[in-house]
Design an enzyme around this catalytic site. Structure first.
Site, short mmCIF file in Angstrom:
data_model
loop_
_atom_site.label_atom_id
_atom_site.label_comp_id
_atom_site.label_asym_id
_atom_site.label_seq_id
_atom_site.Cartn_x
_atom_site.Cartn_y
_atom_site.Cartn_z
N ASN A 9 -99.50 -4.84 33.48
CA ASN A 9 -98.09 -5.13 33.74
C ASN A 9 -97.30 -4.15 32.88
OD1 ASN A 9 -95.53 -6.12 34.14
ND2 ASN A 9 -95.99 -8.22 33.53
N ARG A 90 -99.23 -5.30 38.55
CA ARG A 90 -98.07 -6.09 38.96
C ARG A 90 -96.93 -5.13 39.29
NH1 ARG A 90 -93.62 -9.24 35.52
NH2 ARG A 90 -92.69 -10.48 37.19
N HIS A 179 -91.03 -13.45 41.04
CA HIS A 179 -91.98 -14.40 40.46
C HIS A 179 -92.85 -15.03 41.56
CE1 HIS A 179 -88.98 -15.12 36.92
NE2 HIS A 179 -89.79 -14.11 36.65
N ARG A 240 -80.42 -12.60 31.27
CA ARG A 240 -79.74 -12.32 32.53
C ARG A 240 -78.77 -13.45 32.87
NH1 ARG A 240 -85.27 -11.50 35.49
NH2 ARG A 240 -86.07 -9.68 34.38
N ASP A 281 -84.65 -17.20 22.50
CA ASP A 281 -85.80 -18.02 22.13
C ASP A 281 -85.35 -19.48 22.06
OD1 ASP A 281 -87.76 -19.48 20.69
OD2 ASP A 281 -88.50 -17.65 19.76
N ASN A 337 -93.41 -25.90 27.89
CA ASN A 337 -93.44 -26.28 26.47
C ASN A 337 -92.20 -26.99 25.95
OD1 ASN A 337 -96.05 -24.98 25.73
ND2 ASN A 337 -94.98 -23.13 26.40
N GLU A 387 -100.43 -15.86 36.21
CA GLU A 387 -100.21 -14.74 37.12
C GLU A 387 -101.33 -13.72 37.05
OE1 GLU A 387 -95.65 -13.83 37.45
OE2 GLU A 387 -96.06 -14.63 35.45
#
Length: 403
Positions: A9, A90, A179, A240, A281, A337, A387
């Site tokens: 990737n 990818r 995605h 974004r 984060d 998570n 993925e």
């Protein structure tokens, strides 16, 4: 020896790499090289129970891939002894032409290069990774797996923007979605986990990471997705903006004197949660909301509220699009998570058939699991995405089909 696939990737200044056994589903190794082109590039590899970290200058993607090979050798894992059968790449944007994994040759490279205006931040780095990997591993088949492929057959009503039809046709403007590898993998794994035929399930899949997207999947086929021509549309993301009034772009160009390139950079890199509170984060976001100073708490709480508000809007919209929904699944870093995000995204939706079990949701368990109440009409799941495994399996299937 188990066969393995090297999954790459390539980002503009990074290279992620994994060694995956497609038959067993085991990830043999994972690594990343960051800050390519800088004086202090960081390389990390986990392989065979060992963790290696190196800091050095990595001038370009070829040097990065060579360094990855050196790290494997340092752990005693020479690539020629690891059963490599293919290299999977990818590629973010496949346009209208590429809707299945495809063996890479010179003609494909040229056609993907022509799609770069549709994904200027993503396709050029992927092409650099392909060029380097084909040079360094010329005897292996290379396969491109496209992020947009799963959404290729979206219903016309979902794929079409209400703009001048001739302009849209000439410039290939439509909803492509992204995605897709994750949405397909997670929706299939949800069916496996529940022991139900994929064709029998209507699902909402919420891929919540630094990039975030939602999809509505009916009987295994996507009927809508939040990302559009580019990965900027839809949910609020780490950096974004997600959905905005298109007029904002014209307003900033005319009134603020911002160049198109600067607006694009802002919407991609300095917006979303980070643009509102300074961090993308979610662990830091929660910390700032609880223990930051007054201005930090206000900014973090607003960022979180905006994020959740947009997420709830899409969940509600897809409940309507599907008509009846069997499963809502959370996946990716935040989705897997962050119990608070899952809770707040679904709070108050019991009249729509969604009832969360707070104990199950708060459990620190990992792996596929149910987090809805036993009597909830809609089952809520957490399914870890993979993925790299999906790409590895797509590579093997493509090679076998071409044999």
């Amino acid at each position: 020896m188990q066969r393995t696939v090297l999954v790459l990737n390539s980002g503009s200044s990074s290279l992620k790499f994994s060694l995956v056994q497609p038959d067993t589903g085991v990830s043999v190794a994972d690594g990343i090289i960051e800050e390519i082109g800088g004086e202090h590039s960081m390389a990390r590899l986990e392989f065979g129970g060992l963790k290696i970290q190196r800091e050095r200058s990595v001038v370009d993607h070829e040097a990065a891939l060579r360094l990855a090979f050196d790290l494997f050798a340092e752990t005693g894992g020479h690539l020629e002894t690891l059963g490599l059968v293919a290299v999977g790449h990818r590629v973010v944007h496949g346009g209208r032409d590429f809707y299945r994994p495809t063996l890479i040759d010179d003609a494909l490279v040229q056609r993907v290069s022509a799609l770069s205006p549709l994904a200027p931040l993503h396709n050029p780095p992927a092409l650099r990774g392909i060029e380097v990997a084909r040079k360094l591993l010329p005897d292996l088949p290379h396969v491109a797996v496209f992020d947009t492929a799963f959404f290729h057959d979206l219903p016309a009503a979902a794929a079409t923007y209400a703009i001048d039809a001739e302009v849209a046709e000439q410039w290939r403007v439509r909803r492509y979605g992204f995605h897709g590898t994750s949405h397909q993998y997670v929706s299939e794994q949800a069916a496996v986990f529940l022991g139900a035929p994929l064709e029998s399930l209507n699902q909402i899949v919420l891929h919540l990471g630094n990039g975030a997207s939602a999809s509505a999947v009916a009987g295994g086929r996507p009927v809508d997705t939040s990302m559009g021509l580019t990965p900027m549309e839809g949910l609020v993301m780490g950096t974004r903006s997600g959905d905005i009034d298109p007029g904002i772009v014209f307003y900033l160009a005319r009134t603020a004197g911002m160049a198109v390139e600067d607006i694009e950079s802002m919407l991609n890199r300095r917006s979303g949660v980070a643009g509102l509170c300074g961090s993308n984060d979610f662990r830091e976001l929660h910390r700032l909301a609880e223990t930051g100073d007054e201005s930090e708490r206000a900014a973090a709480r607003l960022a979180y509220d905006v994020y959740i508000h947009r997420l709830r809007k899409y969940i509600g919209a897809y409940l309507a699009v599907l008509g009846s929904t069997d499963v809502i699944t959370f996946t990716a870093g935040v989705g897997e998570n962050d119990a608070a995000v899952r809770r707040d995204a679904l709070t108050g939706l019991a009249p729509l058939g969604v009832e969360l079990d707070e104990h199950l949701n708060d459990s620190p368990a990992h792996g596929p699991r149910v987090i809805s109440a036993e009597m909830s009409p809609i089952t809520v799941l957490v399914i870890p995405t993979d993925e790299e495994l999906a790409i590895a399996r797509a590579c093997v299937a493509t090679i076998e089909a071409s044999a």
